[in-house]
Structures are given as C-alpha cells and as structure tokens.
Design a protein around this motif. Structure first.
Motif, PDB file in Angstrom:
ATOM      1  N   PRO A  70      72.210  57.159  61.702  1.00 41.38           N
ATOM      2  CA  PRO A  70      73.614  57.576  61.584  1.00 41.38           C
ATOM      3  C   PRO A  70      74.514  57.092  62.707  1.00 41.38           C
ATOM      4  N   ASP A  71      73.947  56.577  63.795  1.00 40.25           N
ATOM      5  CA  ASP A  71      74.803  55.984  64.821  1.00 40.25           C
ATOM      6  C   ASP A  71      75.114  54.528  64.506  1.00 40.25           C
ATOM      7  N   VAL A  72      74.360  53.940  63.590  1.00 33.55           N
ATOM      8  CA  VAL A  72      74.577  52.555  63.169  1.00 33.55           C
ATOM      9  C   VAL A  72      75.393  52.489  61.878  1.00 33.55           C
ATOM     10  N   GLN A  73      75.197  53.456  61.017  1.00 34.68           N
ATOM     11  CA  GLN A  73      75.785  53.452  59.673  1.00 34.68           C
ATOM     12  C   GLN A  73      77.310  53.339  59.640  1.00 34.68           C
ATOM     13  N   PRO A  74      78.078  54.076  60.437  1.00 30.34           N
ATOM     14  CA  PRO A  74      79.535  54.082  60.252  1.00 30.34           C
ATOM     15  C   PRO A  74      80.193  52.712  60.356  1.00 30.34           C
ATOM     16  N   ALA A  75      79.877  51.957  61.393  1.00 29.82           N
ATOM     17  CA  ALA A  75      80.531  50.655  61.567  1.00 29.82           C
ATOM     18  C   ALA A  75      80.217  49.719  60.412  1.00 29.82           C
ATOM     19  N   LEU A  76      78.982  49.756  59.920  1.00 30.92           N
ATOM     20  CA  LEU A  76      78.613  48.883  58.804  1.00 30.92           C
ATOM     21  C   LEU A  76      79.235  49.374  57.501  1.00 30.92           C
ATOM     22  N   ALA A  77      79.383  50.691  57.347  1.00 33.00           N
ATOM     23  CA  ALA A  77      80.046  51.229  56.156  1.00 33.00           C
ATOM     24  C   ALA A  77      81.505  50.807  56.122  1.00 33.00           C
ATOM     25  N   VAL A  78      82.170  50.865  57.271  1.00 34.58           N
ATOM     26  CA  VAL A  78      83.565  50.415  57.354  1.00 34.58           C
ATOM     27  C   VAL A  78      83.663  48.935  56.999  1.00 34.58           C
ATOM     28  N   ARG A  79      82.728  48.162  57.514  1.00 37.28           N
ATOM     29  CA  ARG A  79      82.709  46.718  57.242  1.00 37.28           C
ATOM     30  C   ARG A  79      82.472  46.437  55.765  1.00 37.28           C
ATOM     31  N   ALA A  80      81.550  47.190  55.148  1.00 35.54           N
ATOM     32  CA  ALA A  80      81.248  46.988  53.730  1.00 35.54           C
ATOM     33  C   ALA A  80      82.425  47.391  52.857  1.00 35.54           C
ATOM     34  N   ALA A  81      83.049  48.525  53.176  1.00 33.89           N
ATOM     35  CA  ALA A  81      84.217  48.951  52.397  1.00 33.89           C
ATOM     36  C   ALA A  81      85.328  47.915  52.511  1.00 33.89           C
ATOM     37  N   GLY A  82      85.507  47.355  53.706  1.00 32.59           N
ATOM     38  CA  GLY A  82      86.521  46.325  53.889  1.00 32.59           C
ATOM     39  C   GLY A  82      86.263  45.084  53.057  1.00 32.59           C
ATOM     40  N   ALA A  83      84.985  44.863  52.723  1.00 33.15           N
ATOM     41  CA  ALA A  83      84.619  43.729  51.867  1.00 33.15           C
ATOM     42  C   ALA A  83      84.696  44.100  50.387  1.00 33.15           C
ATOM     43  N   GLY A  84      85.152  45.330  50.090  1.00 33.44           N
ATOM     44  CA  GLY A  84      85.302  45.756  48.698  1.00 33.44           C
ATOM     45  C   GLY A  84      84.063  46.350  48.085  1.00 33.44           C
ATOM     46  N   CYS A  85      83.082  46.745  48.896  1.00 37.26           N
ATOM     47  CA  CYS A  85      81.824  47.288  48.385  1.00 37.26           C
ATOM     48  C   CYS A  85      81.888  48.809  48.282  1.00 37.26           C
ATOM     49  N   HIS A  86      81.414  49.327  47.165  1.00 33.42           N
ATOM     50  CA  HIS A  86      81.219  50.763  47.031  1.00 33.42           C
ATOM     51  C   HIS A  86      80.056  51.173  47.934  1.00 33.42           C
ATOM     52  N   LEU A  87      80.041  52.456  48.334  1.00 32.16           N
ATOM     53  CA  LEU A  87      79.103  52.894  49.364  1.00 32.16           C
ATOM     54  C   LEU A  87      78.206  54.027  48.890  1.00 32.16           C
ATOM     55  N   LEU A  88      76.901  53.835  49.032  1.00 31.72           N
ATOM     56  CA  LEU A  88      75.934  54.919  48.880  1.00 31.72           C
ATOM     57  C   LEU A  88      75.320  55.119  50.258  1.00 31.72           C
ATOM     58  N   LEU A  89      75.791  56.169  50.937  1.00 32.32           N
ATOM     59  CA  LEU A  89      75.452  56.403  52.335  1.00 32.32           C
ATOM     60  C   LEU A  89      74.363  57.447  52.470  1.00 32.32           C
ATOM     61  N   ASP A  90      73.761  57.492  53.659  1.00 33.51           N
ATOM     62  CA  ASP A  90      72.794  58.538  53.944  1.00 33.51           C
ATOM     63  C   ASP A  90      73.465  59.594  54.812  1.00 33.51           C
ATOM     64  N   LYS A  91      72.850  60.769  54.865  1.00 36.48           N
ATOM     65  CA  LYS A  91      73.389  61.826  55.716  1.00 36.48           C
ATOM     66  C   LYS A  91      72.684  61.800  57.072  1.00 36.48           C
ATOM     67  N   PRO A  92      73.355  62.230  58.147  1.00 35.85           N
ATOM     68  CA  PRO A  92      74.793  62.475  58.206  1.00 35.85           C
ATOM     69  C   PRO A  92      75.556  61.150  58.173  1.00 35.85           C
ATOM     70  N   VAL A  93      76.798  61.215  57.745  1.00 31.78           N
ATOM     71  CA  VAL A  93      77.603  60.000  57.654  1.00 31.78           C
ATOM     72  C   VAL A  93      77.734  59.338  59.021  1.00 31.78           C
ATOM     73  N   ALA A  94      77.816  60.157  60.065  1.00 30.32           N
ATOM     74  CA  ALA A  94      77.965  59.651  61.429  1.00 30.32           C
ATOM     75  C   ALA A  94      77.485  60.723  62.391  1.00 30.32           C
ATOM     76  N   MET A  95      77.435  60.383  63.668  1.00 33.75           N
ATOM     77  CA  MET A  95      77.011  61.329  64.692  1.00 33.75           C
ATOM     78  C   MET A  95      78.181  61.941  65.443  1.00 33.75           C
ATOM     79  N   ASP A  96      79.403  61.572  65.066  1.00 36.87           N
ATOM     80  CA  ASP A  96      80.579  62.199  65.660  1.00 36.87           C
ATOM     81  C   ASP A  96      81.725  62.146  64.659  1.00 36.87           C
ATOM     82  N   VAL A  97      82.693  63.013  64.865  1.00 39.87           N
ATOM     83  CA  VAL A  97      83.782  63.173  63.902  1.00 39.87           C
ATOM     84  C   VAL A  97      84.624  61.905  63.791  1.00 39.87           C
ATOM     85  N   GLU A  98      84.924  61.277  64.902  1.00 41.13           N
ATOM     86  CA  GLU A  98      85.776  60.091  64.884  1.00 41.13           C
ATOM     87  C   GLU A  98      85.172  58.983  64.030  1.00 41.13           C
ATOM     88  N   ALA A  99      83.874  58.753  64.159  1.00 37.40           N
ATOM     89  CA  ALA A  99      83.223  57.708  63.367  1.00 37.40           C
ATOM     90  C   ALA A  99      83.222  58.058  61.890  1.00 37.40           C
TER      91      ALA A  99
END
Length: 311
Positions: A70-99
C-alpha cells in the motif's frame, strides 16, 4: 476488457493472476513487477507477456489489477488512471490520507471506474449478508473480530511482508472489519483505540446514527484462537456474518464483475450501477479511519489508570 497485473508477490500469484486468467469477460494482457525476473515467471505461468516498462503495459490495457504494497500502490494507481485505465486496487488504498486522496482525485479526473478488493464485500454470501443488514437497520451495536495468526503460525506466505510487520493489523486486517461496519452502521464520528498483547489493537467506534461498534484486530493471535467474525445486535435480534461462500479467488472474480459493470457505465456516461460500491472513495474513508485510529494509539493519547486489587 484487457487487464494488466501489477505485482508478483504471493497475493498476485494465488489470487489475482488465476482469477484474471479464468474470468470470461477479461483478457489477461500482461504482468509488470518491480522484480523483472518474478514478472517473467508469473507471466510465463499464464502464457501472457511480461513488461519491463510500466507505461508500455498501461498503453496496452483497459484496466489494471494492483497487487502491490500500500505504500507503492497509490503512485502507480494515479499513473494508471492518468493513462485511462480502470482500477482494481487492493486494501488499504494507501498508508496515509494524502496519498489516498490523490488516488480518488485521479479517478475522478480521468473518469475511470474503480474497485477496492475488500474480500468480505465481494464474497457472495457475506456481501449479501451485509446488504441485508444495512437494509434492515435498527442495529445499536456490533462487534468485529479479525484475529489472525500470520506472524504466529510459522507458515503464512504473508509473514515476510515488511509493511505488515511495520504497520500491523490496523492497516492489514482492520480495513476488512471497517468495510463491513461502515455500510451497516453508517459513518463514524469518533474513534478510540488501545493496544493489547503482541500487535493486537482494539477499536471503539461511535457512529453518526448513534450506534457503537468494536473491532479487535491482530496478526499475532495464537493459531487456535484465530477467528474472523462480525456480530450485530439490535431490533432484529442478534446476527453473525456467515462463513465465506468460497475462497478469495471467487471473491476476486466478483470484484472483476463489478469493475466491468462500472467501466461500462462510465463509458456510457452513467452512474455506478452499485448503490454503495467499494470504490476508491470508499477506500479513502477507510484510510481516514485507520489514520485516526493510529493517531489515537500514539503515546499520551490514552488515559493512565492506577488500578489495584482492594484488600
């Protein structure tokens, strides 16, 4: 839908990859991992290409399934969404609220669909139970227990996970408990927390509608004491969440079903077809509660008590 897998660890190997390969509505389109050799091995096991370049994979798929810490997931999720990809994420989405907020903002900006894989919310029988109890209402209290033996059994494939050891059950199994308590009892307005034996954490939640709930979380429970349970009490009497209908692979299949439906709705300009989805926004709510509970566990937030036997 062409779906790429980000991640190569035990969860990716045991759940994500087999479900992606077996789902009839999905073309398992490739694997990317931080360890190139592991990505090649996992991709070869399912007859799909391995990608060393993440952007190359993102350009070749419609969605990504993320099985990363979860400390790696947020930045890559943002990058994937920016490329137009739908997201199937794991929990927790991130390790802090800002991410977590950054992930939600990226999803909204790109107008892509998202789901967060809270296993209890996608198991067929357990998801049905959650919907039924939320509709019934009248609950005044709940007790959730997710007491696992990940670090005490000696044979868990997830015991080598650095983030689980560092952040503990509040961030690993806690989101599962919260994923059930929130839709049934409603938003949380106050949360308190205390530490127990080992890595055990106890939460007390006050919900906006007046109900209260407790959650007991551990990954160092004695193996014979391990348990996953949720019990509700209210006007309807007492009810407990049923045992899983099937394993996590079947639940992941249902999560893919929901992502496909949400993606189709997004493409048509419509609303999410699920009334209370486990989407990135819900994932953010859970991260906020985990962060608040973690703050409540900090030294000085508890009230010391001088309790001595009388006589």
């Amino acid at each position: 839908m062409r779906v790429g897998l980000l991640g190569t660890g035990p969860w990716a190997q045991r759940v994500h990859a087999p479900a992606l390969a077996a789902h009839p509505g999905v073309e398992f389109a490739g694997v990317w991992g931080r360890r190139a050799q592991a990505a090649q091995e996992l991709a070869a096991a399912h007859g799909v290409p391995a990608h060393r370049d993440l952007d190359q994979l993102l350009g070749a798929v419609d969605a990504v399934s993320v099985a990363l810490p979860p400390d790696v997931q947020p930045a890559l999720a943002v990058r994937a969404a920016g490329a137009g990809c739908h997201l199937l994420l794991d929990k927790p989405v991130a390790m802090d609220v800002e991410a977590a907020q950054a992930v939600v903002a990226a999803v909204e900006r790109a107008r892509v669909a998202s789901r967060v894989f809270f296993t209890l919310r996608f198991d067929e029988g357990q998801a049905r139970w959650v919907r039924e109890q939320a509709a019934a209402g009248g609950w005044f209290t709940a007790d959730a227990r997710w007491l696992s033996a990940v670090f005490s059994s000696g044979d868990s494939p997830y015991a080598a996970s650095p983030w689980r050891r560092e952040r503990g059950p509040l961030w690993d199994v806690g989101p599962h408990a919260l994923s059930v308590l929130l839709p049934v009892l409603g938003p949380v307005e106050r949360i308190t927390a205390a530490r127990g034996a080992g890595d055990t954490v106890h939460l007390v939640l006050r919900h906006a509608g007046g109900a209260s709930s407790t959650a007991h979380l551990s990954m160092t429970a004695p193996p014979k004491a391990a348990e996953m349970a949720v019990e509700l009490r209210g006007e309807q009497g007492v009810t407990a969440i049923p045992s899983p209908t099937a394993g996590p692979g079947a639940a992941f299949h249902r999560a893919l079903d929901e992502l496909l439906a949400a993606a189709a709705a997004a493409a048509a300009g419509g609303a999410d077809p699920v009334a209370d989805p486990c989407d990135a926004a819900f994932g953010l709510r859970v991260v906020r509660l985990d962060a608040a509970a973690e703050h409540a566990l900090e030294p000085g937030c508890g009230v010391p008590v001088a309790d001595h036997p009388v006589g």
